[in-house]
Design a protein around this motif. Structure first.
Motif, PDB file in Angstrom:
ATOM      1  N   ALA A  11     -66.795 -57.231 -55.936  1.00  0.00           N
ATOM      2  CA  ALA A  11     -67.993 -55.932 -55.106  1.00  0.00           C
ATOM      3  C   ALA A  11     -67.332 -55.684 -54.192  1.00  0.00           C
ATOM      4  CB  ALA A  11     -69.217 -56.552 -55.895  1.00  0.00           C
ATOM      5  N   ALA A  12     -67.436 -54.676 -53.335  1.00  0.00           N
ATOM      6  CA  ALA A  12     -66.898 -53.829 -51.929  1.00  0.00           C
ATOM      7  C   ALA A  12     -68.744 -54.061 -51.484  1.00  0.00           C
ATOM      8  CB  ALA A  12     -66.644 -52.859 -51.747  1.00  0.00           C
ATOM      9  N   PRO A  13     -68.509 -54.889 -49.851  1.00  0.00           N
ATOM     10  CA  PRO A  13     -69.865 -54.718 -49.071  1.00  0.00           C
ATOM     11  C   PRO A  13     -70.648 -53.704 -49.092  1.00  0.00           C
ATOM     12  CG  PRO A  13     -68.072 -54.763 -47.712  1.00  0.00           C
ATOM     13  CD  PRO A  13     -67.636 -54.551 -48.763  1.00  0.00           C
ATOM     14  N   ASP A  14     -70.785 -53.572 -47.865  1.00  0.00           N
ATOM     15  CA  ASP A  14     -72.028 -51.966 -47.627  1.00  0.00           C
ATOM     16  C   ASP A  14     -70.552 -50.327 -47.568  1.00  0.00           C
ATOM     17  OD1 ASP A  14     -74.013 -53.699 -45.226  1.00  0.00           O
ATOM     18  OD2 ASP A  14     -74.133 -53.136 -47.231  1.00  0.00           O
ATOM     19  N   GLN A  15     -69.255 -51.020 -47.455  1.00  0.00           N
ATOM     20  CA  GLN A  15     -68.571 -49.732 -47.267  1.00  0.00           C
ATOM     21  C   GLN A  15     -68.753 -49.244 -48.379  1.00  0.00           C
ATOM     22  OE1 GLN A  15     -67.224 -52.816 -46.606  1.00  0.00           O
ATOM     23  NE2 GLN A  15     -66.061 -52.752 -44.934  1.00  0.00           N
ATOM     24  N   ALA A  16     -69.129 -49.046 -49.271  1.00  0.00           N
ATOM     25  CA  ALA A  16     -69.044 -48.943 -50.894  1.00  0.00           C
ATOM     26  C   ALA A  16     -68.565 -47.242 -51.110  1.00  0.00           C
ATOM     27  CB  ALA A  16     -70.395 -48.258 -51.955  1.00  0.00           C
ATOM     28  N   ASP A  17     -68.852 -46.236 -50.138  1.00  0.00           N
ATOM     29  CA  ASP A  17     -68.041 -44.758 -49.713  1.00  0.00           C
ATOM     30  C   ASP A  17     -66.594 -45.099 -49.744  1.00  0.00           C
ATOM     31  OD1 ASP A  17     -68.416 -43.942 -46.249  1.00  0.00           O
ATOM     32  OD2 ASP A  17     -68.884 -46.427 -47.745  1.00  0.00           O
ATOM     33  N   ARG A  18     -66.192 -46.683 -49.398  1.00  0.00           N
ATOM     34  CA  ARG A  18     -64.935 -46.282 -48.439  1.00  0.00           C
ATOM     35  C   ARG A  18     -63.983 -47.663 -49.757  1.00  0.00           C
ATOM     36  NH1 ARG A  18     -64.314 -48.145 -43.531  1.00  0.00           N
ATOM     37  NH2 ARG A  18     -66.425 -48.890 -43.453  1.00  0.00           N
ATOM     38  N   SER A  19     -64.928 -47.469 -50.754  1.00  0.00           N
ATOM     39  CA  SER A  19     -63.752 -49.073 -51.793  1.00  0.00           C
ATOM     40  C   SER A  19     -64.251 -48.241 -52.982  1.00  0.00           C
ATOM     41  CB  SER A  19     -64.836 -49.907 -51.419  1.00  0.00           C
ATOM     42  OG  SER A  19     -65.304 -50.768 -50.120  1.00  0.00           O
ATOM     43  N   THR A  43     -62.554 -52.246 -42.933  1.00  0.00           N
ATOM     44  CA  THR A  43     -62.996 -51.769 -41.427  1.00  0.00           C
ATOM     45  C   THR A  43     -61.250 -50.997 -41.519  1.00  0.00           C
ATOM     46  OG1 THR A  43     -61.073 -52.997 -39.910  1.00  0.00           O
ATOM     47  CG2 THR A  43     -63.248 -53.870 -40.437  1.00  0.00           C
ATOM     48  N   ASP A  44     -61.387 -49.882 -40.779  1.00  0.00           N
ATOM     49  CA  ASP A  44     -60.950 -48.869 -40.037  1.00  0.00           C
ATOM     50  C   ASP A  44     -59.040 -49.493 -40.284  1.00  0.00           C
ATOM     51  OD1 ASP A  44     -60.698 -49.539 -38.120  1.00  0.00           O
ATOM     52  OD2 ASP A  44     -61.512 -47.529 -37.323  1.00  0.00           O
ATOM     53  N   LYS A  45     -59.547 -50.483 -39.811  1.00  0.00           N
ATOM     54  CA  LYS A  45     -57.778 -51.290 -40.269  1.00  0.00           C
ATOM     55  C   LYS A  45     -57.523 -52.199 -41.295  1.00  0.00           C
ATOM     56  CE  LYS A  45     -56.581 -50.687 -35.316  1.00  0.00           C
ATOM     57  NZ  LYS A  45     -57.980 -49.942 -34.768  1.00  0.00           N
ATOM     58  N   TYR A  95     -54.006 -58.783 -48.388  1.00  0.00           N
ATOM     59  CA  TYR A  95     -54.951 -58.340 -47.339  1.00  0.00           C
ATOM     60  C   TYR A  95     -53.586 -57.521 -46.521  1.00  0.00           C
ATOM     61  CZ  TYR A  95     -58.645 -58.847 -43.585  1.00  0.00           C
ATOM     62  OH  TYR A  95     -59.070 -58.810 -43.223  1.00  0.00           O
ATOM     63  N   SER A  96     -54.512 -56.607 -45.817  1.00  0.00           N
ATOM     64  CA  SER A  96     -53.949 -55.774 -45.091  1.00  0.00           C
ATOM     65  C   SER A  96     -54.235 -55.442 -43.549  1.00  0.00           C
ATOM     66  CB  SER A  96     -52.753 -54.759 -45.788  1.00  0.00           C
ATOM     67  OG  SER A  96     -52.049 -54.025 -45.547  1.00  0.00           O
ATOM     68  N   ILE A  97     -53.303 -55.364 -42.945  1.00  0.00           N
ATOM     69  CA  ILE A  97     -53.686 -54.625 -41.632  1.00  0.00           C
ATOM     70  C   ILE A  97     -52.837 -53.192 -42.072  1.00  0.00           C
ATOM     71  CG2 ILE A  97     -50.939 -54.571 -40.781  1.00  0.00           C
ATOM     72  CD1 ILE A  97     -54.181 -55.314 -38.493  1.00  0.00           C
ATOM     73  N   ILE A  98     -53.712 -52.075 -41.171  1.00  0.00           N
ATOM     74  CA  ILE A  98     -52.989 -51.252 -41.152  1.00  0.00           C
ATOM     75  C   ILE A  98     -52.692 -50.229 -40.182  1.00  0.00           C
ATOM     76  CG2 ILE A  98     -53.985 -48.689 -41.894  1.00  0.00           C
ATOM     77  CD1 ILE A  98     -55.970 -49.044 -42.753  1.00  0.00           C
ATOM     78  N   VAL A  99     -51.520 -50.525 -39.432  1.00  0.00           N
ATOM     79  CA  VAL A  99     -50.411 -50.135 -38.708  1.00  0.00           C
ATOM     80  C   VAL A  99     -50.630 -48.564 -38.396  1.00  0.00           C
ATOM     81  CG1 VAL A  99     -48.642 -50.678 -37.172  1.00  0.00           C
ATOM     82  CG2 VAL A  99     -50.033 -51.842 -39.174  1.00  0.00           C
ATOM     83  N   PRO A 100     -51.104 -47.703 -36.932  1.00  0.00           N
ATOM     84  CA  PRO A 100     -51.140 -46.216 -37.060  1.00  0.00           C
ATOM     85  C   PRO A 100     -49.736 -46.327 -36.700  1.00  0.00           C
ATOM     86  CG  PRO A 100     -52.744 -47.536 -35.844  1.00  0.00           C
ATOM     87  CD  PRO A 100     -51.540 -48.325 -36.185  1.00  0.00           C
ATOM     88  N   LEU A 108     -49.354 -47.897 -47.493  1.00  0.00           N
ATOM     89  CA  LEU A 108     -50.645 -48.836 -48.090  1.00  0.00           C
ATOM     90  C   LEU A 108     -52.060 -48.248 -48.249  1.00  0.00           C
ATOM     91  CD1 LEU A 108     -49.110 -50.292 -50.267  1.00  0.00           C
ATOM     92  CD2 LEU A 108     -49.844 -52.303 -48.470  1.00  0.00           C
ATOM     93  N   ARG A 109     -52.081 -47.651 -47.054  1.00  0.00           N
ATOM     94  CA  ARG A 109     -53.747 -48.028 -46.825  1.00  0.00           C
ATOM     95  C   ARG A 109     -53.989 -46.367 -48.009  1.00  0.00           C
ATOM     96  NH1 ARG A 109     -54.046 -44.750 -41.279  1.00  0.00           N
ATOM     97  NH2 ARG A 109     -56.803 -44.665 -41.957  1.00  0.00           N
ATOM     98  N   HIS A 110     -53.342 -45.936 -48.474  1.00  0.00           N
ATOM     99  CA  HIS A 110     -53.751 -44.664 -49.575  1.00  0.00           C
ATOM    100  C   HIS A 110     -54.082 -45.020 -50.884  1.00  0.00           C
ATOM    101  CE1 HIS A 110     -54.041 -42.211 -45.838  1.00  0.00           C
ATOM    102  NE2 HIS A 110     -53.140 -42.551 -45.246  1.00  0.00           N
ATOM    103  N   ILE A 111     -53.006 -46.844 -51.043  1.00  0.00           N
ATOM    104  CA  ILE A 111     -53.565 -46.867 -52.452  1.00  0.00           C
ATOM    105  C   ILE A 111     -54.702 -47.112 -53.344  1.00  0.00           C
ATOM    106  CG2 ILE A 111     -51.209 -48.668 -52.684  1.00  0.00           C
ATOM    107  CD1 ILE A 111     -53.230 -51.001 -52.536  1.00  0.00           C
TER     108      ILE A 111
END
Ligand code: FAD
Ligand code: A2P
Length: 287
Positions: A11-19, A43-45, A95-100, A108-111
């Protein structure tokens, strides 16, 4: 292979809106592809995701595989990814990084659940228990996404059969970047089948470098000044008893290897198991 029960109810932690919550496994993917079954943004990354596991896909704890997506022309963009899930699980986790502007991770960040991901069948890696001599304690030293292979190894019963104590150190810049490892460790301790050995044998040491926290400082510093061992009431590092796995940036890997060589630790390989092994968490200088 023994199939244990899935330890993470992810289950997602507190970032439910992004999970996105996990969905039942199912649906068919083309050969060489797997379907996304859960995504969590930490996180955002940083994000993690799960996929179904093809029955023929086998790997050893600590190994990596090539995964990817097709670009707009249908050409595969693949990158090395450590497999974060344990070898006995019925799904795969990464588990992935997001490289700008990164060729893969900017896509991949949008999957989302139901999307297909390319998964190459070959797995390999140096963070392999077979490359280490027997010892008393196993240190797993990671920065950033370098935690991913250890998420698999700390859920492998063989890790606890080989070593009396397992010391997992995860170094990050901020507390938020520890979210994934904190969740994996907490779930592993509570797991009905591996929980008892994890609780009894795993020491988890999260450390941050750019915020105040219960433990601060770079892993290299914690090792060099002996603070890591003393804070756990363990003896100083000793090549006769301690075995080490390292996964981080090139700088971290080199700095720790230099410390270990000065203490007569020997690097291990398959034909000649040793005292430590190293894997790069990525190629380049990092973001
Ligand atoms: P790329 O063009 O591949 O990378 C651009 C730059 O971003 C790199 O030169 C580097 O400076 C930086 N970078 C890349 N990956 C990272 C990272 N993880 N942390 C910090 N900086 C980075 N990445 C993961 O996110 N999770 C993993 O489990 C993982 N396992 C790997 C295992 C191995 C053995 C290797 C060699 C790499 C691994 N990587 C992992 C890195 C991964 O292969 C990609 O580089 C990453 O997904 C970025 O892909 P990209 O195409 O967006 O950018
Ligand atoms: P610092 O904040 O002092 O740079 P990154 O996000 O850049 O991959 O870093 C992850 C963690 O690894 C950070 O805590 C960072 O500390 C630490 N780190 C970076 N380089 C090294 C190194 N050569 N030795 C030890 N720790 C390092």
């Amino acid at each position: 292979m023994t199939q244990l029960q899935n330890p993470t109810s992810f289950a997602a932690p507190d970032q439910a809106d992004r999970s996105l919550a996990s969905c039942p496994k199912g649906g068919n993917s083309a050969p060489g592809q797997v379907k996304v079954t859960a995504v969590t943004h930490w996180t955002d990354k940083l994000f993690s995701f799960q996929t179904n596991r093809p029955p023929s896909f086998r790997f050893q704890s600590g190994e990596f595989a090539m995964i990817g997506l097709a670009d707009n022309d249908g050409k595969a963009i693949t990158r090395a990814y450590s497999i974060a899930s344990p070898h006995w699980d019925d799904h795969l986790e990464f588990y992935s990084i997001i490289v700008p502007d990164g060729p893969l991770t900017s896509r991949l960040r949008h999957i989302q659940i139901g999307d297909d991901i390319i998964l190459r069948p070959k797995t390999t890696g140096t963070l392999n228990l077979a490359r280490l001599r027997d010892g008393k304690r196993l240190y797993l030293l990671a920065t950033g996404t370098g935690f991913a292979p250890f998420a698999s190894l700390i859920r492998d019963p063989e890790t606890y059969e080989r070593f009396d104590e397992v010391i997992l150190v995860h170094g990050c810049r901020t507390i938020a970047e520890l979210g994934y490892s904190q969740k994996i460790v907490a779930d592993s301790r509570a797991h009905p089948l591996i929980g008892e050995m994890v609780t009894a044998q795993l020491h988890y040491v999260p450390s941050v470098t750019r915020e105040n926290f219960t433990q601060t400082g770079r892993i290299t510093t914690l090792l060099a000044d002996g603070k890591l061992a003393s804070s756990l009431s363990l003896p100083p590092l000793d090549a006769d008893f301690d075995r080490i796995m390292i996964c981080g940036s090139i700088g971290l890997n080199q700095d720790i290897a230099a410390q270990l060589l000065a203490k007569n630790f020997q690097e291990g390989n398959l034909s000649s198991p040793g005292d430590y092994v190293i894997e790069r968490a990525f190629v380049g200088d990092g973001i």
